[in-house]
Design a protein around this motif. Sequence first.
Motif, PDB file in Angstrom:
ATOM      1  N   ASP A 292       0.805  -1.214   0.000  1.00 44.17           N
ATOM      2  CA  ASP A 292       0.000   0.000   0.000  1.00 44.17           C
ATOM      3  C   ASP A 292       0.843   1.271   0.000  1.00 44.17           C
ATOM      4  OD1 ASP A 292      -2.624   0.867  -0.180  1.00 44.17           O
ATOM      5  OD2 ASP A 292      -2.698   1.421   1.929  1.00 44.17           O
ATOM      6  N   THR A 293       2.113   1.149   0.294  1.00 39.11           N
ATOM      7  CA  THR A 293       2.930   2.366   0.422  1.00 39.11           C
ATOM      8  C   THR A 293       3.088   3.080  -0.911  1.00 39.11           C
ATOM      9  OG1 THR A 293       5.024   3.241   1.219  1.00 39.11           O
ATOM     10  CG2 THR A 293       5.106   1.053   0.241  1.00 39.11           C
ATOM     11  N   PHE A 294       3.135   2.304  -1.995  1.00 41.76           N
ATOM     12  CA  PHE A 294       3.147   2.888  -3.335  1.00 41.76           C
ATOM     13  C   PHE A 294       2.121   2.126  -4.171  1.00 41.76           C
ATOM     14  CE2 PHE A 294       4.306   2.658  -7.762  1.00 41.76           C
ATOM     15  CZ  PHE A 294       4.607   3.967  -8.088  1.00 41.76           C
ATOM     16  N   VAL A 295       1.235   2.849  -4.853  1.00 39.78           N
ATOM     17  CA  VAL A 295       0.205   2.200  -5.647  1.00 39.78           C
ATOM     18  C   VAL A 295       0.266   2.728  -7.075  1.00 39.78           C
ATOM     19  CG1 VAL A 295      -2.263   1.783  -5.865  1.00 39.78           C
ATOM     20  CG2 VAL A 295      -1.232   1.972  -3.619  1.00 39.78           C
TER      21      VAL A 295
ATOM     22  N   LEU B 191     -14.392  -4.629  -0.149  1.00 39.73           N
ATOM     23  CA  LEU B 191     -13.766  -3.660  -1.040  1.00 39.73           C
ATOM     24  C   LEU B 191     -12.792  -2.744  -0.292  1.00 39.73           C
ATOM     25  CD1 LEU B 191     -15.222  -4.492  -3.577  1.00 39.73           C
ATOM     26  CD2 LEU B 191     -15.959  -2.138  -3.897  1.00 39.73           C
ATOM     27  N   ALA B 192     -13.106  -2.501   0.985  1.00 39.75           N
ATOM     28  CA  ALA B 192     -12.219  -1.648   1.774  1.00 39.75           C
ATOM     29  C   ALA B 192     -10.852  -2.297   1.954  1.00 39.75           C
ATOM     30  CB  ALA B 192     -12.837  -1.349   3.125  1.00 39.75           C
ATOM     31  N   ARG B 193     -10.798  -3.629   1.794  1.00 34.19           N
ATOM     32  CA  ARG B 193      -9.515  -4.318   1.997  1.00 34.19           C
ATOM     33  C   ARG B 193      -8.760  -4.573   0.710  1.00 34.19           C
ATOM     34  NH1 ARG B 193      -8.993  -5.644   6.925  1.00 34.19           N
ATOM     35  NH2 ARG B 193      -7.106  -6.749   6.375  1.00 34.19           N
ATOM     36  N   MET B 194      -9.354  -4.185  -0.430  1.00 33.84           N
ATOM     37  CA  MET B 194      -8.676  -4.545  -1.679  1.00 33.84           C
ATOM     38  C   MET B 194      -7.309  -3.871  -1.811  1.00 33.84           C
ATOM     39  SD  MET B 194     -11.086  -2.620  -4.454  1.00 33.84           S
ATOM     40  CE  MET B 194     -11.548  -0.917  -4.280  1.00 33.84           C
ATOM     41  N   LYS B 195      -7.137  -2.718  -1.113  1.00 35.18           N
ATOM     42  CA  LYS B 195      -5.833  -2.063  -1.194  1.00 35.18           C
ATOM     43  C   LYS B 195      -4.722  -2.949  -0.634  1.00 35.18           C
ATOM     44  CE  LYS B 195      -6.865   0.619   2.972  1.00 35.18           C
ATOM     45  NZ  LYS B 195      -6.958   1.956   3.538  1.00 35.18           N
ATOM     46  N   TYR B 196      -5.086  -3.783   0.354  1.00 34.55           N
ATOM     47  CA  TYR B 196      -4.076  -4.670   0.923  1.00 34.55           C
ATOM     48  C   TYR B 196      -4.011  -6.008   0.201  1.00 34.55           C
ATOM     49  CZ  TYR B 196      -4.369  -1.455   4.885  1.00 34.55           C
ATOM     50  OH  TYR B 196      -4.365  -0.350   5.674  1.00 34.55           O
ATOM     51  N   GLU B 197      -5.200  -6.487  -0.223  1.00 31.93           N
ATOM     52  CA  GLU B 197      -5.275  -7.858  -0.741  1.00 31.93           C
ATOM     53  C   GLU B 197      -4.730  -7.989  -2.158  1.00 31.93           C
ATOM     54  OE1 GLU B 197      -7.447 -10.328   1.219  1.00 31.93           O
ATOM     55  OE2 GLU B 197      -7.004  -8.893   2.808  1.00 31.93           O
ATOM     56  N   ILE B 198      -4.846  -6.915  -2.944  1.00 32.05           N
ATOM     57  CA  ILE B 198      -4.419  -7.031  -4.336  1.00 32.05           C
ATOM     58  C   ILE B 198      -3.032  -6.413  -4.508  1.00 32.05           C
ATOM     59  CG2 ILE B 198      -4.969  -6.461  -6.735  1.00 32.05           C
ATOM     60  CD1 ILE B 198      -7.886  -6.244  -5.907  1.00 32.05           C
ATOM     61  N   PRO B 199      -2.034  -7.206  -4.793  1.00 33.27           N
ATOM     62  CA  PRO B 199      -0.701  -6.639  -5.000  1.00 33.27           C
ATOM     63  C   PRO B 199      -0.659  -5.806  -6.292  1.00 33.27           C
ATOM     64  CG  PRO B 199      -0.610  -9.019  -4.680  1.00 33.27           C
ATOM     65  CD  PRO B 199      -2.033  -8.662  -4.889  1.00 33.27           C
ATOM     66  N   ASN B 200       0.255  -4.876  -6.357  1.00 34.70           N
ATOM     67  CA  ASN B 200       0.389  -4.041  -7.551  1.00 34.70           C
ATOM     68  C   ASN B 200       0.647  -4.882  -8.797  1.00 34.70           C
ATOM     69  OD1 ASN B 200       0.187  -1.153  -6.917  1.00 34.70           O
ATOM     70  ND2 ASN B 200       1.810  -1.605  -5.447  1.00 34.70           N
TER      71      ASN B 200
ATOM     72  N   ASP C 115      -5.023  -8.504 -12.208  1.00 32.79           N
ATOM     73  CA  ASP C 115      -6.080  -9.396 -12.697  1.00 32.79           C
ATOM     74  C   ASP C 115      -7.025  -9.808 -11.565  1.00 32.79           C
ATOM     75  OD1 ASP C 115      -3.547 -10.700 -11.888  1.00 32.79           O
ATOM     76  OD2 ASP C 115      -4.774 -12.513 -12.010  1.00 32.79           O
ATOM     77  N   MET C 116      -6.530  -9.723 -10.306  1.00 37.76           N
ATOM     78  CA  MET C 116      -7.369 -10.118  -9.176  1.00 37.76           C
ATOM     79  C   MET C 116      -8.593  -9.224  -9.023  1.00 37.76           C
ATOM     80  SD  MET C 116      -4.502 -11.126  -6.372  1.00 37.76           S
ATOM     81  CE  MET C 116      -5.594 -11.289  -4.985  1.00 37.76           C
TER      82      MET C 116
END
Lengths: 483, 583
Positions: free
Chosen positions: B508-511, B552-561, B565-566
């Motif tokens: 999450d530090t860089f998106v 959806l609030a957790r997608m920032k953590y769950e989906i890697p950059n 495709d996730m």
Amino acid sequence: MIIRYSGLKEIKGSLIAVGGVGGVFFDEVVDIYLDGGAVRHGRVIQIEGDYAIIQVFEGVKFISLENTEICFKGHPMQMALSREILGRVFSGSGKPIDGLGEIRSEVDEFLDKNSRYVSRDVNGLPINPISRIYPKDYICTGISSIDALITLIRGQKLPIFSGAGMRHNDLAIQIAKQARVSNSGENNFAIVFAAMGVKNDVASYFREEFEYSGALGRVVMFLNLSSDPVTERILTPRFALTAAEYLAFDLDYHVLVIMTDMTSYAEAVREFSSSKGEIPGRKGFPGYLYSDLASLYERAGMLKGKKGSVTQIPILTMPGDDITHPIPDLTGYITEGQIVLSRLLEGKGFYPSVSILPSLSRLMKDGIGKGFTHQDHPVLADQLFASYSRVLDTRALSSVVGEDDLSSIDKIYLKFGSVFERYFINQGFHENRSMKETLDLGWRILSLLPRNELSRIKPEILSKHYIEDKNLISFVDDPQEMI
Amino acid sequence: MAEGLIYGINGPVVTIKGMVSFAMSDMVYIGKEDLVGEVISVGAEKTVIQVFEDTAGLAVGDLVKSIGRPMSVTLGPGLIGNIFDGIERPLRRIEGASGAFIPRGCNIDALDKEKLWDVEIKAEVGERLRSGSVYAVCRESIVINHRVMVPNGIEGTVSEIVKNGKYRCDDVVLKLKTDGGEAGLTLSQIWNIRAPRPVKKRLPMNVPLITGQRVIDSFFPVAKGGAAILPGGFGTGKTMTQHQLAKWCDADVIVYVGCGERGNEMTQVLEEFSNLVDPKTGSPMTERTIFIANTSNMPVAAREASIYTGVTLAEYYRDMGYDVAMMADSTSRWAEALREISGRLEEMPAEEGFPAYLPSRLSEFYERAGRFEVLCGESGSVTIIGAVSPQGSDFSEPVTQNTKRFTRCFWALDKNLAYSRHYPAINWISSYSEYFNELDGWYSKNVSADFAGYRKKMMFFLHEEERLMEIVRLVGEDVLPDDQKLLIETAKLIRVGFLQQNSFHEEDTFVSLAKQELMMKAIIYLNKKARNLISASIPISKVIETGIFSDLARMKYEIPNSRLDMFNDYFYKIDGEIEKLIA
């Protein structure tokens, strides 16, 4: 050859002016001999040709244009230092006042003949940022609210923002008594106490408490009481920090510096500035108050290659409890966080009345968690902050619509908030909680909230610490019952 | 060399009585210890000098020597990765010479004069060179190729060059035949910090500075060559945000100026940057960064100079054709230094004791930002991001107000957001960016044509929420109709799931912009689907119960950059949950 200049040109505020002088340098120390043998001390604060303006630390009472002789000492304000300062009491301008005699400066065998005696300029020199070690070792204070949420780090400067009538002195004493550095049996711990404009009984209270806890032999006290000269107050923290730096960086002590009350100090700076005729800034404080405070607060930290450290806990009473007042405001910009006390919690009878939300420890993020405190500490702290912040919103709402009309989840938050204040923030003056106890208590209280409300914690950590069985976490929470 | 004798001393200000042949802005050495100073006022009666070091110990009659040129810095290889004080003295070598505390009168060359650089000469004998032409290159760090340029005001034909090989920064590597004779060029040059370096022309600012911070890139972007300010009271996260930008923004070179801030913070930046690996180049961040540290307890006049020193170094790398970002933390300390010196000169104060020339100084400084065609023909930019520390968190104070006038991007840090640990605490209602229109084209070309539309929609939700919350605060949320409840729920998701960004979280530090766009898309998609349900009279509470909002609030953590495709799983999930409710 030492020349004595007799006679003055002007006396104003705490300043005197001498004419016809030569070879005087800026910031030089001055002895002022009065008729009848009294000696006062001062420092050159401005030079204009052969005209020097001198600030008199003991005040200008009884000084006239004719009855004085001035002698320039040829060096800036210095303090003689040795191991013997431990356990001693000094005046605000660094003179021993416990009747045990002068401090002989330590002979430093490694230096050449001329600089063998350890005597330091009290203004200090700025620390090269390259030479600092970024502080990471936490200090366990045994106080839950601080250890869990505003963790104090060795080498940090963390002020207490308080107000008149609140128990900031008790908090400072409790920190000083209980502070233990994490996972180390080191015993080289010292306290430097600087009192600026505090009342006599406050100073003796500190002294008694130090004595009671058996720490007096490790304490150096600098006392400028409210009856002492105001100008001397400007020097007090400088002497204290010079002593602290010496203990930390020459003798490897871990030094905790308690400075109280920074408000009196800043007011002394204002008084001095206005007598000098400088243009005032906000609330009459001089424009350089920021730089001036920084020259004190920045003298905290740890240095590469040195074992000791200087940790500062300045205490300031916010005039009118106003955190935007220049003194707390500028302090907050320099220090690495702040512990803010709340009159509301104080009124509920809670001690320490730490107001969680505006309080902050900037160095905490790198000094807690795995390898430092406990792995679960950062998320727990984060969630407690967020949940408690929701409590305050809910309280605001309930004061408008009434508690009955709140949704059920809001009611749970209210309950959580009051348990958190009563059992987590509130603790005894002699109660010393270990880090483990504090964190466990935090998890127990957090488990009052439904699991899906704790959105900041990863599910795997939550399942390890969240307590499903609510019977295990019953807290008595009836304020009327408690009294 | 002009000389004078000290007549008066008042804090960091020294006066000389009578006529001396000093020029304005001349750099001077003062007293036995050769303290560095600058001439700030010249007159027949008296000349005034501001001293960049502590003046304790100076006496009347001490000598003041002018070096006959303005306050300058040395530019050349060896700047990158280095840390300097406000007047470009290298702090590492000061430590080597005098230990942990900085003594006075410590005059050490900015650049290491002994270090050998692997130089490749890029000019030939007989070639005509102008100011700014590149005549040699050397590898300054793993990522920065240092282009050595002809100093300003010199033009001529190359008469002599050395062979490629190892040279020190003061070695003459090329000789130019000029109109006035011959000039020997080395690897370094000297530049007056108060003067902007010349350029060919300004270019439009239509490329964003990508920072990887969602609230900035998606909501309030700054252009490369733009200027942004970051005002906030203490504890709102100015420094943290500056660190994040310095770490992740896609500039080639970073100049980080710690102006009147904490010593420990500089230590932290240094430590972090040497351990942190730049994802683009795979080398430590220090390989592209220059640090300037004038901590709050260092002399105040040098604090005033540190901002100019920083921007001069930034312009030097811009002239090589690099995109440079300069972080100034905090410009308020610089303004206060101006006020302090002004007070000592007994100038008539304007607002809150600040001198009347505060606005003009600020505008001069921020105008040094920009995207340019530089003299060597390439394009380069300097982006300035200035933190402002308003007294008492009051944005109506002069420094914030005047800076606002000369910058076009305003990231207002909010105390209440910081109290509830919403980071970055950039308030979405009071912040703005005027660059968005200029950057629209870039976004639709490089990210997605829908990007601007998503942003507008999300801003609408947030503004509506602000309005509705006023009602909620009075009567509670229960009385709102379902469509408004959905709006509040969506806005909450935007705040928690999109705007809040965890700088300590690996993913999450860089998106990336692509992920930012998909996150917005997902949130808006969910809102649209949920609206359909409400018009079919299905209560909003049912939708919330499915937990899809929290997912959806957790997608920032769950989906890697790297696994965008996730996002498809999330879209399927939304569809699935909604269909279940309809059925």
